[in-house]
Design a protein around this motif. Structure first.
Motif, PDB file in Angstrom:
ATOM      1  N   MET A  96       4.895   5.627   5.936  1.00  0.00           N
ATOM      2  CA  MET A  96       4.846   4.888   4.672  1.00  0.00           C
ATOM      3  C   MET A  96       4.225   5.767   3.587  1.00  0.00           C
ATOM      4  SD  MET A  96       3.345   1.331   6.235  1.00  0.00           S
ATOM      5  CE  MET A  96       4.209   0.464   7.549  1.00  0.00           C
ATOM      6  N   PRO A  97       4.943   6.761   3.119  1.00  0.00           N
ATOM      7  CA  PRO A  97       4.346   7.736   2.196  1.00  0.00           C
ATOM      8  C   PRO A  97       3.843   7.128   0.893  1.00  0.00           C
ATOM      9  CG  PRO A  97       6.729   8.059   2.408  1.00  0.00           C
ATOM     10  CD  PRO A  97       6.328   7.117   3.484  1.00  0.00           C
ATOM     11  N   ALA A  98       4.539   6.158   0.350  1.00  0.00           N
ATOM     12  CA  ALA A  98       4.084   5.556  -0.911  1.00  0.00           C
ATOM     13  C   ALA A  98       2.790   4.782  -0.704  1.00  0.00           C
ATOM     14  CB  ALA A  98       5.165   4.638  -1.479  1.00  0.00           C
ATOM     15  N   VAL A  99       2.689   4.048   0.401  1.00  0.00           N
ATOM     16  CA  VAL A  99       1.463   3.317   0.729  1.00  0.00           C
ATOM     17  C   VAL A  99       0.314   4.306   0.935  1.00  0.00           C
ATOM     18  CG1 VAL A  99       0.347   1.939   2.539  1.00  0.00           C
ATOM     19  CG2 VAL A  99       2.598   1.282   1.669  1.00  0.00           C
ATOM     20  N   ALA A 100       0.578   5.376   1.672  1.00  0.00           N
ATOM     21  CA  ALA A 100      -0.455   6.382   1.925  1.00  0.00           C
ATOM     22  C   ALA A 100      -0.963   6.990   0.619  1.00  0.00           C
ATOM     23  CB  ALA A 100       0.092   7.472   2.847  1.00  0.00           C
ATOM     24  N   ALA A 101      -0.067   7.218  -0.330  1.00  0.00           N
ATOM     25  CA  ALA A 101      -0.470   7.807  -1.613  1.00  0.00           C
ATOM     26  C   ALA A 101      -1.374   6.855  -2.394  1.00  0.00           C
ATOM     27  CB  ALA A 101       0.759   8.176  -2.431  1.00  0.00           C
ATOM     28  N   HIS A 102      -1.045   5.565  -2.406  1.00  0.00           N
ATOM     29  CA  HIS A 102      -1.889   4.592  -3.092  1.00  0.00           C
ATOM     30  C   HIS A 102      -3.272   4.523  -2.444  1.00  0.00           C
ATOM     31  CE1 HIS A 102       0.817   2.848  -6.033  1.00  0.00           C
ATOM     32  NE2 HIS A 102       1.763   2.700  -5.117  1.00  0.00           N
ATOM     33  N   LEU A 103      -3.318   4.541  -1.118  1.00  0.00           N
ATOM     34  CA  LEU A 103      -4.604   4.433  -0.442  1.00  0.00           C
ATOM     35  C   LEU A 103      -5.445   5.697  -0.636  1.00  0.00           C
ATOM     36  CD1 LEU A 103      -3.776   2.542   2.873  1.00  0.00           C
ATOM     37  CD2 LEU A 103      -4.552   1.649   0.674  1.00  0.00           C
ATOM     38  N   ALA A 104      -4.806   6.847  -0.708  1.00  0.00           N
ATOM     39  CA  ALA A 104      -5.553   8.072  -0.992  1.00  0.00           C
ATOM     40  C   ALA A 104      -6.157   8.020  -2.392  1.00  0.00           C
ATOM     41  CB  ALA A 104      -4.645   9.292  -0.841  1.00  0.00           C
ATOM     42  N   ARG A 105      -5.465   7.375  -3.319  1.00  0.00           N
ATOM     43  CA  ARG A 105      -6.001   7.207  -4.669  1.00  0.00           C
ATOM     44  C   ARG A 105      -7.149   6.190  -4.678  1.00  0.00           C
ATOM     45  NH1 ARG A 105      -2.422   5.217  -9.929  1.00  0.00           N
ATOM     46  NH2 ARG A 105      -4.142   5.203 -11.455  1.00  0.00           N
ATOM     47  N   LEU A 106      -7.007   5.120  -3.895  1.00  0.00           N
ATOM     48  CA  LEU A 106      -8.037   4.084  -3.854  1.00  0.00           C
ATOM     49  C   LEU A 106      -9.290   4.535  -3.117  1.00  0.00           C
ATOM     50  CD1 LEU A 106      -8.788   1.049  -4.361  1.00  0.00           C
ATOM     51  CD2 LEU A 106      -7.783   0.576  -2.107  1.00  0.00           C
ATOM     52  N   TYR A 107      -9.087   5.210  -1.985  1.00  0.00           N
ATOM     53  CA  TYR A 107     -10.206   5.535  -1.102  1.00  0.00           C
ATOM     54  C   TYR A 107     -10.650   6.990  -1.164  1.00  0.00           C
ATOM     55  CZ  TYR A 107      -9.052   1.081   1.221  1.00  0.00           C
ATOM     56  OH  TYR A 107      -8.808  -0.236   1.507  1.00  0.00           O
ATOM     57  N   GLY A 108      -9.847   7.849  -1.796  1.00  0.00           N
ATOM     58  CA  GLY A 108     -10.116   9.270  -1.723  1.00  0.00           C
ATOM     59  C   GLY A 108      -9.456   9.871  -0.477  1.00  0.00           C
ATOM     60  N   PRO A 109      -9.544  11.173  -0.292  1.00  0.00           N
ATOM     61  CA  PRO A 109      -8.881  11.809   0.854  1.00  0.00           C
ATOM     62  C   PRO A 109      -9.460  11.320   2.169  1.00  0.00           C
ATOM     63  CG  PRO A 109     -10.352  13.356  -0.258  1.00  0.00           C
ATOM     64  CD  PRO A 109     -10.260  12.155  -1.146  1.00  0.00           C
ATOM     65  N   PRO A 110      -8.608  11.151   3.182  1.00  0.00           N
ATOM     66  CA  PRO A 110      -9.107  10.716   4.487  1.00  0.00           C
ATOM     67  C   PRO A 110     -10.101  11.725   5.055  1.00  0.00           C
ATOM     68  CG  PRO A 110      -6.712  10.588   4.392  1.00  0.00           C
ATOM     69  CD  PRO A 110      -7.149  11.319   3.174  1.00  0.00           C
ATOM     70  N   PRO A 111     -11.191  11.267   5.676  1.00  0.00           N
ATOM     71  CA  PRO A 111     -12.205  12.200   6.189  1.00  0.00           C
ATOM     72  C   PRO A 111     -11.663  13.234   7.164  1.00  0.00           C
ATOM     73  CG  PRO A 111     -13.047   9.953   6.207  1.00  0.00           C
ATOM     74  CD  PRO A 111     -11.590   9.859   5.847  1.00  0.00           C
ATOM     75  N   PHE A 112     -10.751  12.830   8.060  1.00  0.00           N
ATOM     76  CA  PHE A 112     -10.278  13.746   9.081  1.00  0.00           C
ATOM     77  C   PHE A 112      -9.078  14.573   8.681  1.00  0.00           C
ATOM     78  CE2 PHE A 112     -12.064  10.257  11.828  1.00  0.00           C
ATOM     79  CZ  PHE A 112     -13.217  10.957  12.141  1.00  0.00           C
ATOM     80  N   ASP A 113      -8.403  14.177   7.604  1.00  0.00           N
ATOM     81  CA  ASP A 113      -7.133  14.790   7.292  1.00  0.00           C
ATOM     82  C   ASP A 113      -6.891  14.744   5.789  1.00  0.00           C
ATOM     83  OD1 ASP A 113      -3.682  13.991   8.185  1.00  0.00           O
ATOM     84  OD2 ASP A 113      -4.571  15.811   7.431  1.00  0.00           O
ATOM     85  N   PRO A 114      -7.601  15.552   5.025  1.00  0.00           N
ATOM     86  CA  PRO A 114      -7.393  15.506   3.574  1.00  0.00           C
ATOM     87  C   PRO A 114      -5.933  15.715   3.220  1.00  0.00           C
ATOM     88  CG  PRO A 114      -9.268  16.881   4.132  1.00  0.00           C
ATOM     89  CD  PRO A 114      -8.571  16.551   5.423  1.00  0.00           C
ATOM     90  N   ALA A 115      -5.468  14.967   2.249  1.00  0.00           N
ATOM     91  CA  ALA A 115      -4.081  15.087   1.835  1.00  0.00           C
ATOM     92  C   ALA A 115      -3.790  16.515   1.389  1.00  0.00           C
ATOM     93  CB  ALA A 115      -3.793  14.115   0.695  1.00  0.00           C
ATOM     94  N   PRO A 116      -2.643  17.053   1.755  1.00  0.00           N
ATOM     95  CA  PRO A 116      -2.318  18.425   1.345  1.00  0.00           C
ATOM     96  C   PRO A 116      -2.242  18.553  -0.164  1.00  0.00           C
ATOM     97  CG  PRO A 116      -0.389  17.292   2.256  1.00  0.00           C
ATOM     98  CD  PRO A 116      -1.548  16.401   2.502  1.00  0.00           C
ATOM     99  N   ALA A 117      -2.635  19.706  -0.674  1.00  0.00           N
ATOM    100  CA  ALA A 117      -2.582  19.942  -2.117  1.00  0.00           C
ATOM    101  C   ALA A 117      -1.145  20.003  -2.589  1.00  0.00           C
ATOM    102  CB  ALA A 117      -3.306  21.246  -2.438  1.00  0.00           C
ATOM    103  N   ASP A 118      -0.917  19.540  -3.806  1.00  0.00           N
ATOM    104  CA  ASP A 118       0.435  19.578  -4.371  1.00  0.00           C
ATOM    105  C   ASP A 118       0.805  21.024  -4.743  1.00  0.00           C
ATOM    106  OD1 ASP A 118       0.728  16.845  -4.172  1.00  0.00           O
ATOM    107  OD2 ASP A 118      -0.157  16.488  -6.152  1.00  0.00           O
TER     108      ASP A 118
END
Length: 229
Positions: free
Chosen positions: A207-229
């Motif tokens: 669910m990439p769109a959901v994951a993107a919204h949650l990364a914006r809401l919560y910040g990068p996941p502790p174990f797996d920071p979102a890859p840089a654009d």
């Protein structure tokens, strides 16, 4: 200190410690059923509950005052009157619960299980805190209070992902995301929150769109920071 706290970079770890300190000041942590919690265990609970507030801030603590902690999964009595006026009663066994204007409730055994396997896709404390964030705008509907434009995009993307997931579950197809997410929009948000903190790679893949919204809401996941654009 728990695996999630240990995985955070220094700045975010300091922020989480500050939020956890506020949590301990403002919330009564009440063990139930003979459970005893020492100071370190109370700090762990506070930190886990504050993980979803790292970006949102202390406003996420509003509206409730107590954390109840059972030794293990607990039973609650449910009832429902159907359209014919017939009363149905049953018992549910829960590992966590969040009352709209009341306490947050957790199973200590399940909190410990989450900490033992922090990348398994489960984090009951984050799940129940997602419900607390969700209801801050007065409606438990899978959408926390957000700026208007973001809220519109969130509602669009979450609804599309939720409906697609429900179709998958209803068809009996295997899912990489816990099928409990198909129960309701608010459970979809709360389950996705668990994956953000404990298995973000699966969430991004499914669910990439959901994951993107949650990364914006919560910040990068502790174990797996979102890859840089």
């Amino acid at each position: 200190q728990g695996p999630w706290l240990a995985a955070l970079p220094d700045g975010r770890r300091a922020r989480l410690r500050g939020l956890a300190a506020l949590f301990l000041q403002r919330k009564a942590i009440t063990p139930i059923g003979g459970l005893e919690l020492d100071g370190a265990e109370r700090c762990l609970l506070a930190a886990l509950c504050c993980l979803p507030l790292l970006e949102f801030g202390e406003e996420g603590l509003h509206g409730w005052t107590q954390l109840l902690v059972y030794p293990e999964a607990f039973r609650v009595q449910r009832n429902h009157v159907d359209a014919a006026g017939v009363l149905h009663e049953w018992q549910d066994e829960l590992i966590g619960e969040s009352w709209e204007a009341g306490p947050l409730i957790l199973s200590w055994a399940d909190v410990m299980a989450d900490c033992a396997e922090p990348r398994a896709g489960f984090c009951v404390a984050a799940h129940e805190m997602a419900h607390k964030l969700d209801v801050l705008d007065g409606a438990l509907d899978g959408t926390p209070p957000l700026p208007r434009e973001w809220q519109r995009a969130w509602a669009r993307d979450f609804q599309a992902a939720y409906e697609a997931f429900c179709r998958q579950v209803d068809a009996g197809a295997p899912t990489r995301i816990d099928p409990y997410a198909a129960e309701a929009e608010e459970e979809f948000f709360a389950v996705a929150t668990e994956y953000h903190f404990s298995d973000p790679a699966t969430l991004r893949a499914e669910m990439p769109a959901v994951a993107a919204h949650l990364a914006r809401l919560y910040g990068p996941p502790p174990f797996d920071p979102a890859p840089a654009d």
